[in-house]
Design an enzyme around this catalytic site. Structure first.
Site, PDB file in Angstrom:
ATOM      1  N   GLU A 201      34.243  35.169  25.420  1.00  6.63           N
ATOM      2  CA  GLU A 201      35.022  35.327  26.650  1.00  6.63           C
ATOM      3  C   GLU A 201      36.085  34.249  26.640  1.00  6.63           C
ATOM      4  OE1 GLU A 201      35.146  37.620  29.288  1.00  6.63           O
ATOM      5  OE2 GLU A 201      36.965  36.398  29.536  1.00  6.63           O
TER       6      GLU A 201
ATOM      7  N   GLU B  33      41.767  48.426  35.278  1.00 12.58           N
ATOM      8  CA  GLU B  33      40.434  48.731  35.788  1.00 12.58           C
ATOM      9  C   GLU B  33      40.427  49.433  37.136  1.00 12.58           C
ATOM     10  OE1 GLU B  33      38.375  45.002  35.500  1.00 12.58           O
ATOM     11  OE2 GLU B  33      38.257  45.106  33.308  1.00 12.58           O
TER      12      GLU B  33
ATOM     13  N   HIS C  86      29.897  36.867  21.351  1.00 19.06           N
ATOM     14  CA  HIS C  86      30.698  37.074  22.558  1.00 19.06           C
ATOM     15  C   HIS C  86      31.693  35.937  22.702  1.00 19.06           C
ATOM     16  CE1 HIS C  86      31.144  37.170  27.172  1.00 19.06           C
ATOM     17  NE2 HIS C  86      31.833  38.178  26.671  1.00 19.06           N
TER      18      HIS C  86
ATOM     19  N   GLU D 159      30.412  48.623  33.940  1.00 20.36           N
ATOM     20  CA  GLU D 159      30.113  47.457  34.784  1.00 20.36           C
ATOM     21  C   GLU D 159      30.499  47.707  36.241  1.00 20.36           C
ATOM     22  OE1 GLU D 159      32.308  44.323  32.929  1.00 20.36           O
ATOM     23  OE2 GLU D 159      34.229  44.975  33.730  1.00 20.36           O
TER      24      GLU D 159
ATOM     25  N   PRO E 247      41.100  45.382  44.566  1.00 21.23           N
ATOM     26  CA  PRO E 247      41.156  43.995  44.065  1.00 21.23           C
ATOM     27  C   PRO E 247      40.671  43.872  42.620  1.00 21.23           C
ATOM     28  CG  PRO E 247      40.076  44.085  46.206  1.00 21.23           C
ATOM     29  CD  PRO E 247      40.215  45.503  45.749  1.00 21.23           C
ATOM     30  N   ASN E 248      41.271  42.928  41.905  1.00 18.38           N
ATOM     31  CA  ASN E 248      40.849  42.658  40.525  1.00 18.38           C
ATOM     32  C   ASN E 248      41.064  41.179  40.228  1.00 18.38           C
ATOM     33  OD1 ASN E 248      41.198  42.522  37.419  1.00 18.38           O
ATOM     34  ND2 ASN E 248      40.385  44.559  37.782  1.00 18.38           N
TER      35      ASN E 248
END
Lengths: 703, 703
Positions: free
Chosen positions: B413, B170, B411, B506, B191-192
């Site tokens: 997650e 990302e 969904h 996003e 940062p991630n």
């Protein structure tokens, strides 16, 4: 009393806020306190003798301030508990659970008042204590770097120990003083399929100790749930044992979410060795079961297609390929190796034998595709648990066994590939249900996958329990080999009917077990739960089955019979081959008769590493069984019968070592006789070197 | 020809046993050879320009001798292949798979003749090659320490790159020369939630490059199955890229069992940028599907309860507890936080909107217990995938949606807890089937559990495919976010209809994406498969939804429309809130009209990092759609219509940036007009800074 008071004041002088409780019979005294630095401490005495000298408690966290010092006592609470409960299966019909409790709440001012509890339960047979982490603003998620629970020994005790290891429990027990551990460690760490020591003075639990002043002390844990398994690291300068948890793949020792708690750290104490074996404290520290229906959980006596592979006579594998791929290799097109024991016709022979002699089940190993390359390759998709070899007819064997009132026992060797097992578990259990299996022996031979995890890491502790809980959904009983040694979980999950988790009978074919091995195991491995030791080997020379294997069983034949009494298990195998039993049906009769579930247990005499003599009453029957074993020293067992109802006469069939029996030179020499006994009888029974005696007792039926 | 021959002789002088093949159109020439040390090498030219200079091949093993040198060529075989095949969904109805192949068998005399294959497939659009490990006595189980495939660059190319990382994809793309990677790496590693770089010059694939002499070169892999995901490490002295695999928890890079193979290493080449986008080589290198019934796999246009949480307007969580335990926390007794978007009434509004405007499905995130503490705690039992919050009525929403012809999109997650997901997967998929769901968006936000594994480790590659294959058993389509970037597996597993695996929309709400972001992604991320980019944001100022969030979408409104054409995906979301679309229904019409499946695709013009203009024909309809986008530079897109059938007139509705549109200052300025076009029309379309244009074309219906 004076001694007690002075001891108290001495302790109180060095610890602050000392709190004290005693066991119901007042023999044990626990003292809790804080050091000047605010470190929580505890100490334990038995009849005024030190068991645990003042020892520190605490947890080292991965991040942030530790839970080691700077504590103050917020509050304490004392209470008592007394109940009698009935296990689904066990050594007794009822168990007494009676303790005095001290609950201490401690907080760290420097951590905004973050608080924990330490709960102590003091029984007549010992102490159990644990850390509790209540949910609070200052404590939800935390990662344990190391638990720092000390057990400061009062002397250089004699110890019966195994090297501390993250992956195996199959070492031979070493008997030595604690001060000798370091020198003896190297030789103690014998090769294993999966092993990882961590310290030159690391030890496993259960750890059995005997002090010079005659105290027997056993250290272990109870209710190991969602936590890392504890080993002990010995500071052999100061004789202090300290908890040493099993790390995960990245070196962390516990992922925790409050509210939660550690397992109970257990210290069983007595000045009489038999009391150690009669302690039920570890079970008492576990939660009662929530299972509503337990009618499907029944002790099992079984035979199996197993020993002939262990000895090397037959093979688990169907062919001699060095590499197979499940779902791709067409087994029907491969050349069978002619040594595959798990074939329909041969299994039927075992079923016939089981039916003829009243056994409940037949275990078959090597029934399923994948055995050609299952071992030592870190192969992930190693078994699918549902695809039989071409010569193993699942449905026909189910039909045949059922027609004879015998159950098939499933085998799930996972090869340590736990993630693969979980992927197949529902299908595997459903397959069992669809084909009449209600019990499974599982195995974890080899390094764990996910790679980097250890057999006793927190993730694997969770996996083993996951398998047990899911099995219960399918009404399946579980006997998990190479899984973590038990910690009394069978009270909560009574379908966990067995574990191996120690060096079992198979090692008799891998070079042999020490002659004193089974005089130690009840004091160590069995403290946390039963062991599927699989005794009953009559042909002690393995070369009779496999000329290339010169191992021999280090017991007499009769000692093998006695093990059915001295090695408690609700799951008992007659492990030898039917053809051998057929040659000794007189001795085999004991195995047929011996119960696997009990109303009561009486440890008549015992000394760890030397001898054990136990009598038990069969559940719901007027039958008793006695087992006496010795180590390499011949001895006379002192067998008494005070547990028999008074005023009646009983017939005791005594299976004894022959006069010239010797576990090395003449193991199969035995004599069987029947004598009359009553509650006053005293029987001095000679046991040969590496020998034993077994007695089955029933009421005399008068005509 | 002279140039070709001399090039050949030069190469032949430095490599032994040189083998050569050309692409069908002869533009590409592959040369295979062995160095003097017996190291396998390859080199690639395009129209006589070097693409890959002589580069080494090989594998470094954990144990035993490596597969790096000492090879001799046992045999070679050349062949050709030419087929046309039809994907279940795609950018074209049919795809041409035409290549010349060179198969080289190499053995190492010093390793008792252990042999491997290297297979080269040379297409008109590029080269694919892989290692193959046939089953043989000298090779069954082996562990890869590192793959050592080199890609020697012919110059200090311009590169569009992401930092190499074991856990995230990302990052914002950095555009620089290869020589500048080292200096720019630190700032590039933003940062991630989960990240792990491995080298100051590590790069991810797909990697897009442009040479000074006008060659466009893309490096990636195809058919990543049961292998570790490949990154590249740049030797910035010599401009050589080398494969760098993702390790597992213990540092190993691949557990292999012959017969097996590596994925294809792919090099797409052209002197025209549009050819890169029109390449289907990566799909062609994947195996055809074995699915018998694909009728349940259909492209999806959807809306969803999602952006309102991403912006911070609403919450995924139902209450504000900081810690919950599934199965223990009684949600019905907790205080709702009043911001939980996934509640029955609100979801019905989305269903109404979807039904009104012809959308296939409604995604709902935050429908299930566990969102209060799902993130950043390494929590294992984080979701169970089947227990809704008290305010989300699963059955009622299924009924309501079905009554309106709309599907609910599930969904899942996982929070990176892959082992937990596998434990619940069958139940989770069955729950979907039982409640009318046929598609699932899955996510892997956060570090992986089993701890120590990475998102792109071999074990996780296997997990993602396990989830896809199991989903197919339940006729479920999968859109996996934070999973590994795709490598064309959708050909074999067409129910894998999407991945995120890059920086998506996003991030516009997390600080913004670069204005050139989507002019790069088709040249990088999309080379291996479609991306669920979730465009369609009309309200580009996030502060309108959440005053605390000053992020803004770095595009004009019209560029968001164009993305439905330029960012190919069979799964397209209209990501904004219905209330915003209702304010711009004229612009919204394009999203309603745009197809999600195609008969044909025409890349009219493109330059990575600058602009893309694409036209596509809707599958089975006489409708075409055009999308044109630019970066921060306003430009005039050159839109042509030669793909329209000749001799007919068409109505083109053109959605254009307003004259004063500007992605920062005036993003929502747009104008819509309808014009007539035919195959000869040339349209110079102005695009604003950060802008675009979208055109929907249909036949003029004459009265």
């Amino acid at each position: 009393m004076k001694k007690l008071l002075s001891a108290f004041f001495v302790l109180a002088a060095v610890v602050l806020h000392a709190q004290q409780i005693t066991s119901p019979d007042k023999n044990l005294v626990l003292t809790f306190g804080l050091s000047a630095k605010g470190e929580p401490t505890y100490a334990l005495t038995y009849k005024n003798k030190p068991v645990i000298k003042t020892s520190k408690l605490g947890i080292d966290l991965k991040e942030g301030a530790d839970m080691l010092e700077g504590f103050t006592v917020d509050k304490t609470a004392q209470s008592s508990f007394d109940e009698t409960w009935s296990p689904v299966w066990g050594e007794e019909k009822t168990i007494c659970n009676h303790y005095n409790e001290l609950l201490v709440t401690l907080s760290q001012k420097a951590e905004k008042g973050r608080y924990i509890n330490v709960r102590f339960k003091l029984f007549n047979d010992g102490l159990g204590f644990r850390y509790e982490f209540p949910e609070q603003k200052e404590l939800t998620y935390f990662v344990i770097k190391e638990e720092k629970t000390q057990f400061a020994m009062a002397g250089d005790h004699k110890a019966f120990w195994l090297p501390g290891d993250y992956d195996t429990q199959e070492y031979s027990t070493v008997t030595s003083k604690l001060s000798e551990v370091r020198a003896k460690m190297k030789d103690a760490v014998t090769p294993n399929a999966s092993q990882q020591t961590f310290s030159p003075t690391g030890l496993q639990t259960p750890l059995m100790l005997k002090s010079d002043n005659g105290l027997y002390i056993n250290i272990h844990e109870a209710a190991l749930i969602d936590y890392s398994c504890m080993s002990l690291n010995l500071d052999d300068k100061n004789m202090v044992l300290e908890s040493w948890l099993t790390p995960d793949a990245i070196g962390d020792k516990g992922y925790m979410q409050a509210p939660t708690q550690s397992p109970w750290r257990t210290i069983v104490v007595s000045d009489k060795a038999p009391d150690i074996l009669q302690s039920r404290m570890i079970l008492n520290l576990n939660e009662p079961t929530k299972y509503k229906d337990v009618s499907w959980i029944k002790p099992i006596k079984y035979v199996g297609v197993w020993w002939e592979m262990i000895t090397g006579k037959s093979s688990w594998a169907y062919n001699d390929l060095t590499s197979v791929k499940l779902g791709e290799t067409d087994y029907s097109k491969t050349k069978p190796n002619g040594k595959h024991a798990a074939n329909t016709a041969h299994v039927k022979e075992y079923i016939d034998f089981a039916a003829k002699h009243g056994f409940d089940a037949v275990l078959v190993e090597g029934w399923n595709e994948g055995w050609e390359d299952w071992f030592g390759k870190s192969k992930e998709f190693v078994f699918d648990f549902v695809t039989p070899y071409p010569d193993f007819d699942v449905k026909e064997l189910h039909r045949y066994a059922a027609s004879k009132g015998v159950k098939m026992m499933m085998h799930h060797e996972t090869s340590g590939a736990a993630a693969n097992y979980e992927r197949h578990m529902d299908k595997a259990y459903q397959f069992m249900v669809d084909n009449g299996y209600n019990s499974v022996k599982s195995g974890y031979v080899g390094d764990i996958i996910p790679r980097g995890e250890f057999h006793y890491s927190q993730s694997m502790i969770n996996h083993y329990l996951y398998a047990i809980k899911k099995a219960a959904e399918y009404k399946i009983m579980v006997n998990a080999h190479e899984a973590v040694r038990p910690t009394g979980l069978s009270r909560t999950y009574p379908n966990l009917i067995g574990n191996e988790a120690a060096r079992g009978t198979e090692y008799e074919a891998f070079g042999g077990n020490n002659a004193d091995h089974t005089t130690i195991l009840p004091f160590t491995r069995l403290m946390g739960g039963p062991m599927d030791y699989t005794p009953g080997i009559f042909e002690t020379k393995v070369s009779v089955y496999n000329p290339d294997n010169n191992s021999f069983v280090h017991t007499t034949l009769v000692k093998q019979l006695a093990l059915y009494v001295t090695m408690y298990s609700p799951l008992q195998m007659a492990a030898d081959l039917p053809e051998t039993y057929n040659k000794h049906l007189d001795a085999f009769q004991f195995i047929k008769d011996v119960a696997v579930d009990w109303d009561d247990t009486y440890v008549l005499e015992a000394e760890p590493g030397d001898y054990i003599t136990i009598a038990r009453k069969a559940k719901g029957k007027n039958e008793w069984f006695v087992g006496a074993i010795t180590d390499e020293n011949a001895r006379t067992a002192k067998i008494t019968f005070e547990y028999l109802p008074k005023g009646k006469t009983y017939l005791a069939t005594v299976y004894a070592d022959g006069k010239d029996a010797d576990y090395v030179k003449n193991p199969k020499s035995y004599a069987i006789k029947t004598i009359k006994v009553n509650s006053k009888t005293k029987l001095d029974q000679k046991l040969a070197t590496g020998g034993g005696a077994a007695i089955s007792i029933k009421e005399e039926v008068k005509k």
